[in-house]
Write an enzyme that holds these catalytic residues in place. Structure first.
Site, mmCIF file in Angstrom:
data_model
loop_
_atom_site.group_PDB
_atom_site.id
_atom_site.type_symbol
_atom_site.label_atom_id
_atom_site.label_comp_id
_atom_site.label_asym_id
_atom_site.label_seq_id
_atom_site.Cartn_x
_atom_site.Cartn_y
_atom_site.Cartn_z
ATOM 1 N N PRO A 211 0.719 -1.412 -0.220
ATOM 2 C CA PRO A 211 0.077 -0.036 0.074
ATOM 3 C C PRO A 211 0.624 1.268 0.084
ATOM 4 O O PRO A 211 2.143 1.176 0.331
ATOM 5 C CB PRO A 211 -0.942 -0.111 1.389
ATOM 6 C CG PRO A 211 0.057 -1.069 2.127
ATOM 7 C CD PRO A 211 0.640 -2.036 1.146
ATOM 8 N N PRO A 212 0.238 2.444 -0.252
ATOM 9 C CA PRO A 212 1.014 3.660 -0.324
ATOM 10 C C PRO A 212 1.748 3.981 0.935
ATOM 11 O O PRO A 212 1.103 3.846 2.125
ATOM 12 C CB PRO A 212 0.170 4.616 -0.763
ATOM 13 C CG PRO A 212 -1.032 4.052 -1.200
ATOM 14 C CD PRO A 212 -1.222 2.621 -0.609
ATOM 15 N N GLY A 213 2.617 4.599 0.770
ATOM 16 C CA GLY A 213 3.423 5.296 2.041
ATOM 17 C C GLY A 213 4.004 4.344 2.826
ATOM 18 O O GLY A 213 4.472 4.373 4.225
ATOM 19 N N THR A 214 4.170 2.974 2.209
ATOM 20 C CA THR A 214 5.009 1.969 3.491
ATOM 21 C C THR A 214 6.367 1.773 3.134
ATOM 22 O O THR A 214 7.084 1.019 3.743
ATOM 23 C CB THR A 214 4.447 0.595 3.186
ATOM 24 O OG1 THR A 214 4.219 0.489 1.668
ATOM 25 C CG2 THR A 214 3.057 0.409 3.740
ATOM 26 N N GLY A 215 6.891 2.810 2.333
ATOM 27 C CA GLY A 215 8.350 2.759 2.214
ATOM 28 C C GLY A 215 9.076 2.146 0.876
ATOM 29 O O GLY A 215 10.075 1.922 0.971
ATOM 30 N N THR A 217 9.432 3.538 -2.087
ATOM 31 C CA THR A 217 10.437 4.310 -2.804
ATOM 32 C C THR A 217 11.436 4.381 -1.888
ATOM 33 O O THR A 217 12.719 4.380 -2.358
ATOM 34 C CB THR A 217 9.719 5.785 -2.841
ATOM 35 O OG1 THR A 217 8.477 5.654 -3.660
ATOM 36 C CG2 THR A 217 10.643 6.469 -3.867
ATOM 37 N N HIS A 435 -11.883 -14.532 11.387
ATOM 38 C CA HIS A 435 -12.095 -14.527 10.043
ATOM 39 C C HIS A 435 -11.113 -14.781 9.059
ATOM 40 O O HIS A 435 -10.983 -15.664 8.207
ATOM 41 C CB HIS A 435 -13.080 -13.195 9.633
ATOM 42 C CG HIS A 435 -13.160 -12.847 8.366
ATOM 43 N ND1 HIS A 435 -14.485 -12.783 7.836
ATOM 44 C CD2 HIS A 435 -12.486 -12.709 7.143
ATOM 45 C CE1 HIS A 435 -14.681 -12.714 6.592
ATOM 46 N NE2 HIS A 435 -13.514 -12.617 6.181
ATOM 47 N N GLU A 436 -9.783 -14.007 9.428
ATOM 48 C CA GLU A 436 -8.717 -14.373 8.473
ATOM 49 C C GLU A 436 -8.296 -15.834 8.644
ATOM 50 O O GLU A 436 -7.790 -16.320 7.497
ATOM 51 C CB GLU A 436 -7.735 -13.142 8.941
ATOM 52 C CG GLU A 436 -7.966 -11.522 8.746
ATOM 53 C CD GLU A 436 -8.797 -11.525 7.010
ATOM 54 O OE1 GLU A 436 -8.217 -12.265 6.135
ATOM 55 O OE2 GLU A 436 -9.572 -10.633 6.965
ATOM 56 N N HIS A 439 -9.969 -17.931 6.617
ATOM 57 C CA HIS A 439 -9.387 -17.936 5.093
ATOM 58 C C HIS A 439 -8.109 -18.572 4.828
ATOM 59 O O HIS A 439 -7.941 -19.556 4.126
ATOM 60 C CB HIS A 439 -9.067 -16.592 4.679
ATOM 61 C CG HIS A 439 -10.348 -15.725 4.389
ATOM 62 N ND1 HIS A 439 -11.377 -16.101 3.323
ATOM 63 C CD2 HIS A 439 -10.741 -14.317 4.726
ATOM 64 C CE1 HIS A 439 -12.082 -15.144 3.397
ATOM 65 N NE2 HIS A 439 -11.703 -14.170 4.157
HETATM 66 P P1 ADP Z 1 5.746 4.448 -0.840
HETATM 67 O O1 ADP Z 1 6.709 4.575 -2.052
HETATM 68 O O2 ADP Z 1 5.625 2.953 -0.561
HETATM 69 O O3 ADP Z 1 4.604 4.835 -1.179
HETATM 70 P P2 ADP Z 1 7.617 6.093 0.423
HETATM 71 O O4 ADP Z 1 8.707 5.174 0.288
HETATM 72 O O5 ADP Z 1 7.407 7.303 -0.460
HETATM 73 O O6 ADP Z 1 6.188 5.177 0.216
HETATM 74 O O7 ADP Z 1 7.460 6.622 1.873
HETATM 75 C C1 ADP Z 1 7.249 8.109 1.961
HETATM 76 C C2 ADP Z 1 8.124 8.592 3.429
HETATM 77 O O8 ADP Z 1 7.428 7.914 4.673
HETATM 78 C C3 ADP Z 1 9.380 8.098 3.164
HETATM 79 O O9 ADP Z 1 10.084 9.092 2.858
HETATM 80 C C4 ADP Z 1 9.573 8.007 4.662
HETATM 81 O O10 ADP Z 1 10.093 9.106 5.521
HETATM 82 C C5 ADP Z 1 8.506 7.529 5.460
HETATM 83 N N1 ADP Z 1 8.371 6.171 5.525
HETATM 84 C C6 ADP Z 1 7.502 5.134 5.009
HETATM 85 N N2 ADP Z 1 7.906 3.950 5.136
HETATM 86 C C7 ADP Z 1 8.906 3.627 6.291
HETATM 87 C C8 ADP Z 1 9.394 2.770 6.778
HETATM 88 N N3 ADP Z 1 9.469 1.561 6.702
HETATM 89 N N4 ADP Z 1 10.578 3.269 7.582
HETATM 90 C C9 ADP Z 1 11.001 4.668 7.574
HETATM 91 N N5 ADP Z 1 10.143 5.662 7.146
HETATM 92 C C10 ADP Z 1 9.187 5.275 6.253
HETATM 93 ZN ZN ZN Z 2 -12.698 -12.310 4.426
HETATM 94 MG MG MG Z 3 6.382 5.710 -3.732
#
Ligand code: ADP
Ligand code: ZN
Ligand code: MG
Length: 630
Positions: A211-215, A217, A435-436, A439
């Protein structure tokens, strides 16, 4: 430096010309409206003028196309103006009349446009056109000098890691599995010779899924940072643009550039923007030529480069792996898939620790508590949380971040996330856990090409409060009837577990039921898998779309056939439901123990999950055969 200045000079001169032109245009416009001092003469009706001519009161008149200015012999009153003006009417008799009454008159010569105005009227419009073109060209980032072909140049940004800005694995937390897998990639990049010497093929593509924001990139930057190689970053959506063919040209260009800098990493964000399944898009919209060309080019390039000692590794990220074209996942392409998921409890704590180091934390702040309260937060949310807390502390004129700031920040971030994800109540959590696990156990025991890789009760998105992840162990083009029945049973496993444990069902299974029914319907209607109804396709044009066809119109069938189809779909789902119930009753104890464990840990994956599920067994054959199902 010198080159850049050269580039700039013509464009600055051009700017000056623009300015001058605009000035001229404005002047030209206004010259028509500027009050002409000579026209400040009282205007009278034309009839009055004629009367005055008839009365022999007009001494002389000066006639132009838009006004007649004339002088009276004697003013009608003392002090009244003697020079008046009127608007001419089309009057052929006027010259005669004036002559009769002895008026001295003259007409102005017809107004000829000056050379200057002619020039302007011919030159200005094309220039304006050019200026507008220039403007758009600039805006879309094409340099004027480089010419029209520059739009095919790749837009990738290149990072060459230097000491200060280097991102390493230490900056990423909570995604240990992914890190372990990527460590190997770092090794490939650092010492390709070692692998080449033994004849091993270095993987070309690694797909980061999550999912988005999980790191995702961040992780790929860390790979580049750890290996100390250049890093090309581009988003999938940047390939797909206006012109057919531009995306493909960009891909070619990007790989050209990358090969020059090898060993290096190409990172394609949002791979789904180009990699959408071709079969899937064909049904409704008749395909997307541009995307397909771009995708084909990408596949060609990935197949093509093979310099053993100078690897170019393509990392890509997506949050919709299910829409990706199967061709992308074939060996030699993105044959490695790395799951980058929302962090669990301990992961959240480590991430919080990373970001807490960047702010001044008061003594006695308990990050454990914060980690516990932020189930469902992604890494980016946690980074944001710490920053919000620091902002709050600064606003309150404090010099350190306190626990209450962090607590308040959670509320803020949650409010922002509310629409996207949810935080579960304890009793809800328990339902989700069973539930999970339901599955997972059924999924583990069913045949087919996928294995249960992860169970999580970390909420993910609005719809899923928890989820069980099944990863394909092989690329599948064909599903047997048995596979599909297994999939339906797995989908019903969640609801069945709720029935067994709580004696009632919740709304949480809605999506499962939807998908299960879809599969059953397609088995009967599209794949002709029903023994009663035979190998007929009752659905029209549903063929290529799997699990996607929501509005397949049914072929014209008799009422009796329609009823038979419905009955058959129903019995498929019923049978799968009974099967799931039987399996879960048989493995009741295991279900309890895994559920307790997951309530504690939130996520179970990898070897631990494998070991746990290995203890599950199928009930006696009789309980499973369709005959036993009344
Ligand atoms: P994605 O590409 O999965 O959407 P990003 O890598 O762009 O997420 O994450 C955005 C920011 O959130 C990163 O620059 C970092 O600051 C923070 N971040 C996200 N995941 C982590 C993580 N697992 N550990 C440390 N910082 C994280
Ligand atoms: Zn289910
Ligand atoms: Mg990203």
């Amino acid at each position: 430096m010198a080159i850049r200045q050269d580039d700039n000079r013509p464009s600055r001169r051009f700017g000056l010309i623009n300015l001058l032109l605009i000035g001229f245009g404005v002047l030209l416009l206004f010259s028509n409206f500027l009050p002409n001092p000579a026209t400040q003469v009282p205007r009278v009706p034309y009839s009055l003028f004629i009367d005055q001519v008839n009365a022999d009161n007009v001494k002389r008149a000066y006639i132009t196309s838009d006004q007649i200015r004339y002088e009276l012999d004697k003013p009608p009153a003392e002090g009244a103006p003697t020079v008046l003006a009127t608007t001419p009417i089309f009057d052929m008799d006027l010259p005669q009349r004036l002559e009769q009454h002895g008026v001295e008159f003259a007409a102005a010569p017809p107004r000829k446009p000056s050379f200057f105005t002619t020039l302007l009227s011919w030159v200005v419009p094309p220039l304006i056109f050019i200026v507008v073109l220039q403007f758009f060209a600039r805006r879309s980032g094409m340099g004027g000098a480089q010419g029209a072909l520059s739009f095919t140049k790749s837009k990738a940004k290149v990072y060459v890691p230097d000491e200060e800005s280097r991102v390493t694995f230490a900056d990423v937390a909570g995604v240990d599995e992914a890190k372990t897998e990527l460590t190997e990639i770092v090794d490939f990049l650092k010492t390709p010779e070692r692998y080449a010497a033994i004849g091993a093929r270095i993987p070309k593509g690694v797909l980061l899924v999550g999912p988005p924001g999980t790191g995702k990139t961040l992780l790929s930057k860390a790979v580049a940072g750890e290996a100390g190689v250049p890093f090309f970053i581009i988003s999938g959506s940047e390939f797909v643009e206006l012109f057919v063919g531009a995306g493909a040209a960009r891909v070619r260009d990007l790989f050209e550039e990358a090969k020059k800098k090898a060993p290096c990493i190409i990172f394609i964000d949002e791979l789904d923007a180009i990699g959408k399944s071709r079969a899937g898009s064909m049904g409704m919209m008749g395909g997307n030529d541009e995307r397909e060309q771009t995708l084909n080019q990408l596949l060609t390039e990935m197949d093509g480069f093979a310099a053993k000692d100078k690897p170019v590794i393509v990392l890509a990220a997506t949050n919709q792996p299910e829409v990706l074209d199967a061709a992308l996942l074939r060996p030699g392409r993105f044959d490695r898939q790395v799951l980058v998921d929302r962090p669990d409890l301990s992961g959240r704590k480590t991430i919080l620790e990373i970001y807490a180091k960047k702010v001044k934390l008061a003594d006695g702040v308990d990050l454990d508590k914060i980690a516990q309260a932020t189930s469902g937060f992604a890494g980016a949310d946690l980074a944001n949380l710490v920053n919000e807390a620091a902002l709050l502390a600064a606003r309150a004129m404090r010099t350190t971040v306190e626990q209450k700031d962090l607590n308040e920040a959670i509320e803020r971030v949650v409010a922002g996330l509310e629409k996207k994800s949810r935080v579960l109540q304890p009793d809800e959590k328990k339902v989700v856990a069973y539930h999970e696990v339901g599955h997972a156990i059924v999924g583990h025991l069913m045949p087919g090409g996928s294995k249960v890789a992860k169970i999580s009760i970390v909420p993910r998105g609005m719809a899923a409060l928890g989820y069980t992840l099944q990863l394909p162990t092989e690329e599948r083009f064909l599903n047997s009837k048995e596979d599909l029945e297994g999939q339906i049973a797995t989908l019903l496993g969640g609801r069945s577990a709720e029935e067994i444990v709580f004696g009632e069902v919740t709304t949480g299974a809605a999506n499962d039921l939807q998908r299960a029914t879809d599969i059953a319907e397609q088995m009967v209607g599209t794949y002709g898998m029903s023994e009663i109804l035979g190998p007929l396709a009752y659905d029209k044009q549903g063929g290529g779309r799997f699990l996607g066809g929501t509005n397949n119109p049914r072929r014209a069938v008799s009422d009796a056939t329609a009823q038979a189809i419905d009955k058959e779909v129903r019995s498929l789902v019923d049978r799968a439901h009974d099967r799931a119930l039987a399996i879960l009753r048989h493995n009741r104890e295991l279900m309890e123990s895994i559920s307790l464990r997951i309530l504690d840990k939130e996520v179970i994956e990898g070897d631990e999950l494998k070991d746990l599920l290995a203890a599950s067994t199928l009930p006696a054959e009789a309980a499973l055969s369709p005959a036993a199902v009344a």
